[in-house]
Design an enzyme around this catalytic site. Structure first.
Site, short mmCIF file in Angstrom:
data_model
loop_
_atom_site.label_atom_id
_atom_site.label_comp_id
_atom_site.label_asym_id
_atom_site.label_seq_id
_atom_site.Cartn_x
_atom_site.Cartn_y
_atom_site.Cartn_z
CE1 TYR A 145 63.58 -100.40 -117.38
CE2 TYR A 145 61.78 -99.11 -117.41
CZ TYR A 145 62.12 -100.27 -117.56
OH TYR A 145 61.51 -101.22 -118.08
CG ASP A 146 62.13 -92.98 -117.15
OD1 ASP A 146 62.06 -94.12 -116.77
OD2 ASP A 146 61.25 -92.35 -116.73
NE ARG A 186 58.00 -105.43 -112.54
CZ ARG A 186 58.26 -106.17 -113.82
NH1 ARG A 186 58.07 -105.48 -114.81
NH2 ARG A 186 59.32 -107.36 -113.55
CG ASN A 190 54.45 -104.43 -104.19
OD1 ASN A 190 55.47 -105.55 -104.21
ND2 ASN A 190 55.01 -103.28 -103.88
CB THR A 210 45.59 -94.40 -115.01
OG1 THR A 210 46.29 -93.33 -115.94
CG2 THR A 210 44.40 -93.63 -114.59
P1 NAD Z 1 62.42 -109.05 -114.82
O1 NAD Z 1 63.55 -108.11 -113.96
O2 NAD Z 1 61.74 -109.89 -114.56
O3 NAD Z 1 63.54 -109.68 -116.01
C1 NAD Z 1 64.78 -109.00 -116.31
C2 NAD Z 1 65.79 -110.08 -116.60
O4 NAD Z 1 67.21 -109.60 -117.23
C3 NAD Z 1 65.98 -110.84 -115.13
O5 NAD Z 1 66.19 -112.23 -115.58
C4 NAD Z 1 67.61 -110.43 -115.06
O6 NAD Z 1 68.22 -111.04 -114.04
C5 NAD Z 1 67.95 -110.10 -116.14
N1 NAD Z 1 69.08 -108.93 -116.37
C6 NAD Z 1 69.11 -107.80 -115.68
N2 NAD Z 1 70.29 -106.97 -115.96
C7 NAD Z 1 70.99 -108.11 -116.79
C8 NAD Z 1 72.14 -107.87 -117.24
N3 NAD Z 1 73.11 -106.54 -117.24
N4 NAD Z 1 72.82 -108.95 -117.91
C9 NAD Z 1 72.10 -110.34 -118.00
N5 NAD Z 1 70.88 -110.07 -117.67
C10 NAD Z 1 70.33 -109.13 -116.93
O7 NAD Z 1 61.64 -108.19 -115.75
P2 NAD Z 1 61.01 -108.27 -116.99
O8 NAD Z 1 59.46 -107.71 -116.72
O9 NAD Z 1 60.78 -109.66 -117.35
O10 NAD Z 1 61.29 -107.50 -118.01
C11 NAD Z 1 61.93 -107.72 -119.15
C12 NAD Z 1 62.16 -106.61 -120.20
O11 NAD Z 1 61.30 -106.21 -120.73
C13 NAD Z 1 63.27 -105.50 -119.71
O12 NAD Z 1 64.12 -105.32 -120.37
C14 NAD Z 1 62.00 -104.49 -119.24
O13 NAD Z 1 62.77 -103.23 -119.17
C15 NAD Z 1 61.12 -104.72 -120.46
N6 NAD Z 1 59.86 -104.10 -120.00
C16 NAD Z 1 58.94 -104.95 -119.41
C17 NAD Z 1 57.82 -104.20 -118.86
C18 NAD Z 1 56.74 -105.03 -117.86
O14 NAD Z 1 55.71 -104.44 -117.66
N7 NAD Z 1 57.06 -106.34 -117.52
C19 NAD Z 1 57.46 -103.22 -119.22
C20 NAD Z 1 58.31 -102.53 -120.26
C21 NAD Z 1 59.45 -103.08 -120.55
N1 UDP Z 2 52.36 -98.62 -106.87
C1 UDP Z 2 51.34 -98.72 -105.69
N2 UDP Z 2 51.63 -99.60 -104.63
C2 UDP Z 2 52.72 -100.61 -104.76
C3 UDP Z 2 53.64 -100.64 -106.08
C4 UDP Z 2 53.26 -99.60 -107.06
O1 UDP Z 2 50.59 -97.94 -105.55
O2 UDP Z 2 52.86 -101.33 -103.83
C5 UDP Z 2 51.96 -97.64 -108.00
C6 UDP Z 2 53.06 -96.96 -108.47
O3 UDP Z 2 53.30 -95.57 -107.57
C7 UDP Z 2 52.59 -96.65 -109.75
C8 UDP Z 2 51.90 -97.67 -110.17
O4 UDP Z 2 51.57 -98.44 -109.02
O5 UDP Z 2 51.91 -95.50 -109.88
C9 UDP Z 2 52.52 -98.77 -111.12
O6 UDP Z 2 53.87 -99.11 -110.33
P1 UDP Z 2 54.91 -100.26 -110.92
O7 UDP Z 2 56.08 -100.02 -110.22
O8 UDP Z 2 54.21 -101.38 -111.39
O9 UDP Z 2 55.29 -99.69 -112.32
P2 UDP Z 2 55.49 -98.40 -112.95
O10 UDP Z 2 55.44 -97.13 -112.08
O11 UDP Z 2 56.92 -98.58 -113.74
O12 UDP Z 2 54.53 -98.22 -114.44
#
Ligand code: NAD
Ligand code: UDP
Length: 313
Positions: A145-146, A186, A190, A210
């Site tokens: 992902y990263d 997430r 959760n 954090t």
């Molecule tokens: P989500 O998982 O709810 O939504 C992702 C959507 O993309 C889903 O509907 C999934 O079915 C679709 N999808 C996944 N792979 C696909 C593919 N190969 N082809 C077509 N569709 C595909 O997640 P979200 O939180 O809504 O995130 C949306 C975007 O925002 C992502 O790109 C994510 O990386 C980015 N983002 C979200 C957050 C957050 O905190 N929510 C933070 C940083 C970045």
């Molecule tokens: N986390 C947690 N319990 C859970 C899910 C997540 O303590 O049930 C922690 C996780 O280890 C991270 C933070 O909450 O430190 C945020 O996790 P999340 O998966 O929401 O997003 P990201 O790590 O990608 O920021």
């Protein structure tokens, strides 16, 4: 305008669909339903201004209808889901992103990439500014992902340099709200679902790490402002709420807002490469977009809890 949202049936995508339809646009939602849900877009199915295409961005595709803007959100965002099939995650961020950028080029459409704070990895600079280059492990379980999101940014900027693509790049920090799936994995979803079901609340590690939590409405405002910006500013720009909380404090806040819950906090092992701290510096978004988040954690959590109360029975 006609606007394509890849990943439009997901958490963020469905909010974006709603807002852009309300503003009078035609919206095409493209999704493979890996983590998305038809329920999220149900209100608009069959409506004249809304179309759904079930497709995976990893496979080539073309849309003949003229498209003005593309928001590229197609990628699983929860560690549980993006690590379930890491090679597909990398493909979505490389082959998939090339497919979507190619479509933008053919349509001369403006295209915005939903990038992420994960490009900073486990940050050594705090808070994170856009100029910070990050501290990312390229060989760990989060790397799909990263590093995927990092190369996706690279592709956006290369299409801009080589093909004059009209790009925007937004780095999204942890966002929460209604339409998150109950099994998303997430932390906010959760903890709320655990508290509502009287299950143990699972803190990973000691809960001292954090995050800065942004309510979805604020993010959608920022994404649209970034897309509409005409000043020549293409990003990257941080979009997040700079209020920083420990995960333990988040758990306490959620328990406070669900007073009837009988859940207990339990501690589980910390996942590999879990960032210790995260907080956006949003000076650039304030200066260039006149944007800053408005919804405080308690208010956003109340709305999110209300949503989960309705879907968990
Ligand atoms: P989500 O998982 O709810 O939504 C992702 C959507 O993309 C889903 O509907 C999934 O079915 C679709 N999808 C996944 N792979 C696909 C593919 N190969 N082809 C077509 N569709 C595909 O997640 P979200 O939180 O809504 O995130 C949306 C975007 O925002 C992502 O790109 C994510 O990386 C980015 N983002 C979200 C957050 C957050 O905190 N929510 C933070 C940083 C970045
Ligand atoms: N986390 C947690 N319990 C859970 C899910 C997540 O303590 O049930 C922690 C996780 O280890 C991270 C933070 O909450 O430190 C945020 O996790 P999340 O998966 O929401 O997003 P990201 O790590 O990608 O920021």
């Amino acid at each position: 305008m006609t606007i394509l949202i890849t990943g439009g049936a997901g958490f963020l995508g469905s909010h974006l669909c709603g807002r852009l339809l309300l503003a009078g646009n035609r919206v095409i939602c493209l999704d493979n339903f890996f983590t998305g849900n038809k329920k999220n877009i149900e209100p608009w199915l069959g409506k004249e201004n809304f179309s759904l295409i079930q497709h995976d961005i990893i496979e080539p595709f073309f849309i003949s209808e003229k498209i003005d803007q593309i928001y590229n959100l197609a990628c699983p965002a929860s560690p549980v889901h993006y690590q379930a099939n890491p090679i597909r995650t990398v493909k979505a961020n490389t082959i998939g992103v090339i497919n979507v950028l190619g479509l933008a080029k053919k349509h001369s459409a403006r295209i915005l990439q939903a990038s992420t704070s994960e490009v900073y990895g486990d940050p050594a600079e705090h808070p994170q500014t856009e100029s910070y280059r990050g501290n990312v492990n390229c060989a760990g379980s989060r790397s799909c992902y990263d590093e995927g999101k990092r190369v996706a940014e690279t592709l956006f900027f290369d299409y801009w340099r080589e093909h004059k693509a009209d790009i925007r790049v937004a780095r999204i920090f942890n966002t929460y709200g209604p339409n998150m799936s109950a099994d998303d994995g997430r932390v906010v979803s959760n903890f709320i679902t655990q508290a509502l079901k009287n299950d143990d609340i699972t803190i990973y590690g000691d809960g001292g790490q954090t995050r800065s939590f942004q309510y979805v409405d604020d993010l959608i405002d920022g994404l649209i402002k970034m897309m509409e910006n005409q000043s020549g500013f293409i990003g990257p720009v941080n979009l997040g709420n700079p209020e920083e909380f420990t995960i333990k404090r988040l758990a306490d806040e959620i328990i406070k807002l669900i007073p009837e819950s009988k859940s207990k906090i339990v501690y589980r092992s910390l996942p590999e490469d879990d960032p210790r701290q995260r907080k956006p510096d949003i000076s650039l978004a304030k200066e260039k977009l006149g944007w800053q988040p408005r919804v405080e954690l308690e208010e956003g959590l109340k709305k999110t809890i209300e949503y989960f109360r309705k879907i968990i029975k």
